[in-house]
Design an enzyme around this catalytic site. Structure first.
Site, short mmCIF file in Angstrom:
data_model
loop_
_atom_site.label_atom_id
_atom_site.label_comp_id
_atom_site.label_asym_id
_atom_site.label_seq_id
_atom_site.Cartn_x
_atom_site.Cartn_y
_atom_site.Cartn_z
N GLU A 52 -10.82 3.38 20.50
CA GLU A 52 -10.92 2.91 19.12
C GLU A 52 -12.37 2.70 18.74
O GLU A 52 -13.22 2.39 19.58
CB GLU A 52 -10.14 1.60 18.95
CG GLU A 52 -8.65 1.72 19.17
CD GLU A 52 -7.99 2.63 18.15
OE1 GLU A 52 -8.44 2.66 16.98
OE2 GLU A 52 -7.02 3.33 18.52
N TYR B 41 18.68 0.74 -37.66
CA TYR B 41 18.78 -0.62 -37.12
C TYR B 41 18.95 -1.62 -38.26
O TYR B 41 18.13 -1.64 -39.20
CB TYR B 41 17.53 -0.93 -36.31
CG TYR B 41 17.52 -2.25 -35.60
CD1 TYR B 41 18.59 -2.64 -34.78
CD2 TYR B 41 16.45 -3.12 -35.72
CE1 TYR B 41 18.57 -3.86 -34.11
CE2 TYR B 41 16.42 -4.33 -35.05
CZ TYR B 41 17.48 -4.70 -34.26
OH TYR B 41 17.46 -5.91 -33.60
N SER C 35 12.02 15.44 -49.86
CA SER C 35 10.99 14.60 -49.24
C SER C 35 11.32 13.12 -49.41
O SER C 35 11.87 12.70 -50.43
CB SER C 35 9.63 14.90 -49.87
OG SER C 35 9.25 16.24 -49.61
N THR D 35 0.06 -0.98 16.65
CA THR D 35 0.93 0.19 16.55
C THR D 35 1.80 0.36 17.79
O THR D 35 2.92 0.87 17.70
CB THR D 35 0.08 1.45 16.34
OG1 THR D 35 -0.94 1.50 17.35
CG2 THR D 35 -0.57 1.46 14.97
N HIS E 163 7.90 17.54 -40.42
CA HIS E 163 6.71 16.69 -40.40
C HIS E 163 6.98 15.29 -40.94
O HIS E 163 7.81 15.07 -41.81
CB HIS E 163 5.55 17.32 -41.19
CG HIS E 163 5.96 18.09 -42.41
ND1 HIS E 163 5.37 19.25 -42.78
CD2 HIS E 163 6.94 17.87 -43.32
CE1 HIS E 163 5.94 19.73 -43.88
NE2 HIS E 163 6.89 18.90 -44.22
N ARG F 168 11.21 10.59 -27.63
CA ARG F 168 11.67 9.47 -26.83
C ARG F 168 12.99 9.84 -26.15
O ARG F 168 13.61 10.86 -26.47
CB ARG F 168 11.80 8.22 -27.71
CG ARG F 168 10.45 7.75 -28.25
CD ARG F 168 10.61 6.68 -29.31
NE ARG F 168 11.20 5.46 -28.76
CZ ARG F 168 11.60 4.44 -29.52
NH1 ARG F 168 11.49 4.52 -30.85
NH2 ARG F 168 12.13 3.37 -28.96
N LYS G 6 0.80 -1.22 0.00
CA LYS G 6 0.00 0.00 0.00
C LYS G 6 0.83 1.27 0.00
O LYS G 6 0.60 2.19 -0.80
CB LYS G 6 -0.93 0.00 1.22
CG LYS G 6 -1.78 1.27 1.30
CD LYS G 6 -2.75 1.23 2.47
CE LYS G 6 -2.05 1.47 3.79
NZ LYS G 6 -3.03 1.69 4.89
N ASN H 208 17.57 21.61 -42.68
CA ASN H 208 16.15 21.52 -42.97
C ASN H 208 15.87 20.12 -43.51
O ASN H 208 16.23 19.80 -44.63
CB ASN H 208 15.73 22.58 -43.98
CG ASN H 208 14.21 22.71 -44.09
OD1 ASN H 208 13.50 21.72 -44.00
ND2 ASN H 208 13.74 23.93 -44.28
N GLY I 135 -10.48 6.39 15.75
CA GLY I 135 -10.47 6.45 17.20
C GLY I 135 -10.96 7.82 17.67
O GLY I 135 -10.62 8.84 17.08
#
Length: 467
Positions: free
Chosen positions: A143, A375, A393, A66, A351, A321, A7, A365, A128
């Site tokens: 309690e 890769y 392009s 406790t 783009h 990334r 928790k 550019n 309590g």
């Protein structure tokens, strides 16, 4: 929590609940800070040690409660240690050092044996109850499961956070038993024992109930998280950050800002992200461990572990990334993905492309649809593109490859070899037009019918550049 994770390791504001609790306790500058662990002991202890290596890890034995937890901590402390012992919990993430300091100051100035932090709640169910004596001092704590009906009507509740005189605490814990509804060694029994011995037991009442709220399930965790975020946003706005829509903006505790930053709706900032002065982030942007430079603009972007230089622009629909470094006044535009790439001052990747394992020089550019093919199926290789390069392009850089300063590439070029400075890289095959192909191979199709209705069936021939 119905979770594989302990928790107190669940997070709000980018920090585990126990991380928040440790920071609040460490703010007291204690002689010793001890953390008592039991459930998932090794995992919790490792996490605590990573957050604060100076914390003393104490193991609780099989005796529940406790009271036993605190007793185990006392037994682990140096012999003869005296003064004030503060007890708090690992699941109260909004507790602040300031409130703990107030508790300790009141405890010391009043000469109390015990001082308990309390809150008044509209619904005190499960807590309590604080039972007061006629003089207003604390007579004891009952309690919820042990409380009578009239005691359950009390709205002042025990937070479980205390300041004790160390000598009083040691003596009382040695007398406490497990004779109660829960079969536990209650820390709350110390109060009545201290009072019976003539010690003064008092309370510090906080009006900020959130500081003493714990989380026992994910509903409570979400409520604490929302309140923590509200406070974080408020602090940011008061320090000079404009947040257009606080309801849709989430910021971790660890995020920092310059002045006159603007956050647009749907922004989430996590980890060690820093946004410098006059930058605009959003809408619909999530950044984790990202540095955003002064005056930069980041729109509809998901990024992590990256740097965005002053005056640079990113987005929309951009994926940064880890290892992305964008230089001053550079640009990474729409539908671009980058990873482990350094982009020089004033360079533009406008783009529809991917740049990975690359270095791109100043004022380059990079044309639409460019890709670094980094890769080879086994290893990754690096692409180096010089300054003032202009690429056509759909250029593909097959790494490892270098493009010299001022070079150009033609549209659709596949760069497999290094390109000298100032050169034009092209690899164009002659275009062939197969006349009548549609009518022959797609008879009856809309395309064939349209072609048949055309007054001229002769298309121009494109010749290759003899150079």
């Amino acid at each position: 929590m119905k979770s594989k994770k302990p928790k107190i390791l669940h997070e709000i504001g980018g920090i585990s609940m126990v991380g928040h609790a440790l920071a609040a306790a460490r703010g007291l500058a204690p002689t010793v800070l001890a953390a008592v662990v039991r459930h998932e002991r090794d995992r919790v202890a490792e996490h605590i040690a990573a957050l604060d290596p100076d914390v003393l890890i104490v193991d609780q034995d099989e005796i529940p409660g406790t009271g036993r937890a605190v007793e185990a901590a006392l037994e682990a402390l140096p012999a003869g240690l005296d003064g004030t012992v503060v007890v708090t919990y690992g699941d109260v993430p909004l507790l602040t050092s300031d409130l703990l300091r107030n508790l300790v100051a009141e405890h010391a100035s009043s000469g109390n044996a015990v001082t308990v932090l309390t809150a008044v709640l509209d619904d005190a169910g499960g807590y309590g109850r604080i039972v007061r004596a006629s003089d207003g001092s604390v007579q004891g704590i009952v309690e919820h499961k042990d409380a009578a009906e009239d005691q359950r009507a009390i709205r002042e509740v025990n937070s479980g956070i205390y300041a004790f005189d160390a000598t009083v605490l040691r003596g009382a814990l040695s007398k406490i038993t497990t004779d109660n509804a829960q079969g536990e060694k209650y820390l709350t029994d110390v109060l009545s024992l201290a009072r019976a011995d003539g010690g003064r037991v008092a309370a510090v009442v906080t009006t900020d109930r959130w500081q003493v709220e714990g989380a026992n399930d994910r509903v409570q965790l979400a409520a604490l998280g929302a309140e923590h975020n509200r406070r974080t946003l408020e602090a940011a706005m008061r320090s000079g950050v404009s947040i257009v829509d606080p309801a849709s903006t989430w910021i971790d505790s660890t995020v920092t800002f310059g002045t006159d930053v603007t956050l647009l709706p749907g922004t989430q900032l996590h980890g060690t992200t820093h946004v410098a002065s006059d930058a605009v982030v959003g809408p619909d942007t999530t950044l984790k461990n990202v540095t955003v430079g002064e005056g930069a603009s980041v729109v509809r972007t998901h990024g992590s572990d990256s740097e965005i230089g002053p005056g640079a622009t990113v987005g929309p629909f951009t994926y940064l990334r880890p290892g992305t470094v964008l230089g001053e006044k550079g640009k990474i535009g729409a539908f671009y993905e980058t990873k482990n790439v350094t982009i020089g001052k004033g360079a533009k990747l406008s783009h529809l492309g991917y740049a990975g394992d690359a270095e791109i020089g100043e004022n380059a550019n990079i044309g639409c649809g460019n890709i670094t093919a980094n890769y080879d199926g086994e290893k990754k290789h690096r692409t180096v593109i010089g300054s003032n390069v202009r690429t056509g392009s759909n250029t593909v850089f097959v790494a490892p490859v270098q493009v010299g300063d001022g070079a150009y590439s033609g549209a659709g070029a596949v760069i497999r070899k290094d390109v000298p400075a100032g050169a034009l890289a092209v690899n164009v095959a002659p275009q062939r037009n197969l006349e009548g192909w549609v009518q022959k191979n797609r008879p009856g199709s809309p395309s064939a019918e349209a072609a048949s209705q055309t007054s001229s069936t002769q298309s121009p021939t494109v010749e290759s550049d003899p150079s």
